[in-house]
Scaffold this motif. Structure first.
Motif, short mmCIF file in Angstrom:
data_model
loop_
_atom_site.label_atom_id
_atom_site.label_comp_id
_atom_site.label_asym_id
_atom_site.label_seq_id
_atom_site.Cartn_x
_atom_site.Cartn_y
_atom_site.Cartn_z
N SER A 1 40.60 61.35 44.90
CA SER A 1 39.55 60.46 45.37
C SER A 1 39.96 59.00 45.23
CB SER A 1 38.26 60.72 44.59
OG SER A 1 37.25 59.82 44.97
N VAL A 2 40.55 58.66 44.09
CA VAL A 2 41.00 57.28 43.87
C VAL A 2 42.09 56.91 44.88
CG1 VAL A 2 42.22 55.75 42.26
CG2 VAL A 2 40.39 57.25 41.42
N ILE A 3 43.04 57.80 45.07
CA ILE A 3 44.15 57.51 45.98
C ILE A 3 43.67 57.41 47.43
CG2 ILE A 3 46.38 58.32 46.85
CD1 ILE A 3 46.34 57.36 43.90
N ASP A 4 42.74 58.28 47.82
CA ASP A 4 42.28 58.31 49.21
C ASP A 4 41.32 57.17 49.55
OD1 ASP A 4 43.77 60.55 49.75
OD2 ASP A 4 42.13 61.96 49.40
N LYS A 5 40.51 56.76 48.57
CA LYS A 5 39.50 55.73 48.83
C LYS A 5 39.90 54.35 48.32
CE LYS A 5 35.72 59.10 48.51
NZ LYS A 5 34.50 59.50 47.74
N GLY A 6 40.84 54.32 47.38
CA GLY A 6 41.19 53.05 46.76
C GLY A 6 40.11 52.64 45.77
N THR A 7 40.29 51.48 45.17
CA THR A 7 39.29 50.93 44.25
C THR A 7 38.96 49.51 44.71
OG1 THR A 7 40.92 49.95 42.73
CG2 THR A 7 40.31 52.27 42.36
N TYR A 8 38.11 48.85 43.96
CA TYR A 8 37.73 47.47 44.29
C TYR A 8 38.95 46.56 44.29
CZ TYR A 8 35.29 42.99 44.09
OH TYR A 8 34.84 41.72 44.36
N HIS A 9 39.91 46.85 43.40
CA HIS A 9 41.07 45.96 43.23
C HIS A 9 42.34 46.43 43.93
CE1 HIS A 9 38.95 43.53 40.27
NE2 HIS A 9 38.58 44.63 39.65
N VAL A 10 42.43 47.73 44.24
CA VAL A 10 43.66 48.27 44.84
C VAL A 10 43.30 49.14 46.04
CG1 VAL A 10 45.75 49.64 44.46
CG2 VAL A 10 44.80 48.27 42.58
N SER A 11 43.91 48.88 47.18
CA SER A 11 43.60 49.64 48.39
C SER A 11 44.24 51.02 48.35
CB SER A 11 44.11 48.89 49.62
OG SER A 11 45.54 48.90 49.67
N SER A 12 43.71 51.91 49.16
CA SER A 12 44.29 53.25 49.29
C SER A 12 45.74 53.17 49.75
CB SER A 12 43.47 54.07 50.29
OG SER A 12 44.10 55.30 50.57
N ASP A 13 46.03 52.32 50.72
CA ASP A 13 47.40 52.20 51.23
C ASP A 13 48.37 51.76 50.14
OD1 ASP A 13 46.68 53.00 53.73
OD2 ASP A 13 46.57 50.98 54.58
N HIS A 14 47.89 50.86 49.29
CA HIS A 14 48.74 50.37 48.20
C HIS A 14 49.04 51.50 47.21
CE1 HIS A 14 49.60 46.56 45.56
NE2 HIS A 14 50.62 47.39 45.62
N PHE A 15 48.04 52.26 46.86
CA PHE A 15 48.26 53.42 45.98
C PHE A 15 49.26 54.39 46.62
CE2 PHE A 15 43.98 52.72 43.85
CZ PHE A 15 44.49 52.57 42.57
N LYS A 16 49.04 54.72 47.89
CA LYS A 16 49.88 55.72 48.54
C LYS A 16 51.31 55.24 48.74
CE LYS A 16 46.06 57.98 50.99
NZ LYS A 16 45.41 58.23 52.29
N GLN A 17 51.47 53.97 48.92
CA GLN A 17 52.82 53.41 49.09
C GLN A 17 53.59 53.46 47.77
OE1 GLN A 17 53.10 49.09 49.48
NE2 GLN A 17 54.64 49.35 51.10
N ARG A 18 52.88 53.29 46.67
CA ARG A 18 53.54 53.17 45.37
C ARG A 18 53.70 54.50 44.65
NH1 ARG A 18 53.74 48.54 42.84
NH2 ARG A 18 54.22 47.88 44.94
N ILE A 19 52.63 55.31 44.60
CA ILE A 19 52.67 56.57 43.85
C ILE A 19 53.14 57.69 44.77
CG2 ILE A 19 51.35 58.23 42.50
CD1 ILE A 19 49.42 55.92 41.80
N VAL A 20 54.27 58.28 44.44
CA VAL A 20 54.87 59.28 45.33
C VAL A 20 54.74 60.71 44.79
CG1 VAL A 20 56.49 57.65 46.37
CG2 VAL A 20 57.16 58.91 44.30
N GLU A 21 54.40 60.84 43.50
CA GLU A 21 54.25 62.17 42.91
C GLU A 21 53.18 62.15 41.83
OE1 GLU A 21 58.34 64.68 42.82
OE2 GLU A 21 58.32 62.93 41.51
N PHE A 22 52.45 63.28 41.73
CA PHE A 22 51.51 63.48 40.64
C PHE A 22 51.75 64.88 40.12
CE2 PHE A 22 47.35 64.51 38.77
CZ PHE A 22 47.12 63.38 37.99
N ASN A 23 52.45 64.98 39.00
CA ASN A 23 52.89 66.27 38.48
C ASN A 23 52.05 66.68 37.27
OD1 ASN A 23 55.23 66.29 40.26
ND2 ASN A 23 56.08 64.73 38.92
N MET A 24 51.54 67.91 37.30
CA MET A 24 50.79 68.45 36.17
C MET A 24 51.68 69.50 35.51
SD MET A 24 47.02 68.63 37.92
CE MET A 24 46.11 68.51 36.38
N LYS A 25 52.07 69.24 34.26
CA LYS A 25 53.09 70.05 33.61
C LYS A 25 52.51 70.90 32.48
CE LYS A 25 56.90 66.99 34.77
NZ LYS A 25 58.11 66.30 34.29
#
Length: 261
Positions: free
Chosen positions: A180-204
């Motif tokens: 939800s955070v990545i898709d919608k962004g937040t008040y301070h960071v846009s969705s595009d900015h998140f998606k451009q920067r974070i390339v993996e989310f691993n649950m180990k």
């Protein structure tokens, strides 16, 4: 590691790769508050890829020295309580040597800490029935600060986030909030900015024996202790204090350590 992209003999971009490891301390539930430890804290450790490879090698050498294997998990609570594999720490001379070497390893490693803490008692008093899950609140604040931190380092960096699995229900809730955070962004960071920067989310899984997650675990409890009582000297916090992210004004509060509310 830095990758360079060359077009017509000109270097036009560079990508610096980071690994970010998240762990928690305290109970995130709002149904019960431990009066002695009413804090829930999420801490993340940010490593540049090469530096992470270095600390993995150093920690594995450390494990082999004390346990003759790398399969021991460095877990803050077990170390403090001398439980499981850490019963060897009942030997006070060995314990002194263990802490000296571990503290030196952590202190000399190059990484940045971003932590968010919630005082559950104050949080419930302020928000009552509309209080949300402390874990998801902490994660939102940390994701924003993670972007700010890597913006400060190099604008074309990429991040792989790593977190330990906590249970089927909890993992599903966490992943839903992250998406939800990545898709919608937040008040301070846009969705595009998140998606451009974070390339993996691993649950180990714990059995993955992830060194980065173990370091995050070792950092989380000392920071929570500091939040509870900043006047009380605590050596493990002093070891990592300088690694907390600072703003341009040199302040840690609100930058490397946010306490809410």
């Amino acid at each position: 590691m830095i990758e360079y992209y060359i077009i017509e003999n000109f270097m036009v971009d560079q990508i610096k790769k980071f690994n970010f490891f998240l762990d928690e301390t305290g109970d995130h539930g709002l149904g019960f508050i431990d009066e002695k430890f009413p804090i829930f804290l999420l801490a993340g450790c940010l490593f540049e890829e090469t530096e992470y490879s270095n600390i993995v090698s150093e920690i594995n050498r450390f494990k082999n020295e004390f346990f003759k294997t790398t399969e021991v998990f460095l877990h803050s609570r077990d170390i403090r309580k001398c439980e499981g594999s850490f019963q060897i720490l009942f030997d006070l001379e060995l314990k002194r040597n263990f802490y000296e070497k571990l503290n030196k390893l952590i202190n000399s490693a190059e990484f940045t800490i971003i932590a968010v803490a919630i005082d559950k008692k104050k949080y419930i008093e302020k928000y009552g029935n509309v209080a949300q899950n402390p874990y998801t609140i902490c994660l939102s604040y940390i994701l924003e600060r993670l972007i700010f931190c890597t913006d400060e380092k190099i604008h074309t960096s990429t991040i792989s986030i790593n977190i330990e699995k906590r249970g089927k229900k909890e993992d599903a809730q966490l992943l839903a909030h992250y998406n939800s955070v990545i898709d919608k962004g937040t008040y301070h960071v846009s969705s595009d900015h998140f998606k451009q920067r974070i390339v993996e989310f691993n649950m180990k899984l714990k059995k993955d024996n992830d060194i980065g997650l173990q370091i995050a675990d070792l950092c989380a409890y000392p920071i929570a202790r500091h939040v509870l009582n900043s006047e009380e000297p605590y050596i493990p916090f002093k070891v990592i204090e300088g690694k907390l992210r600072k703003g341009t004004n040199g302040k840690v509060d609100g930058y490397g350590l946010k306490v809410f509310p």
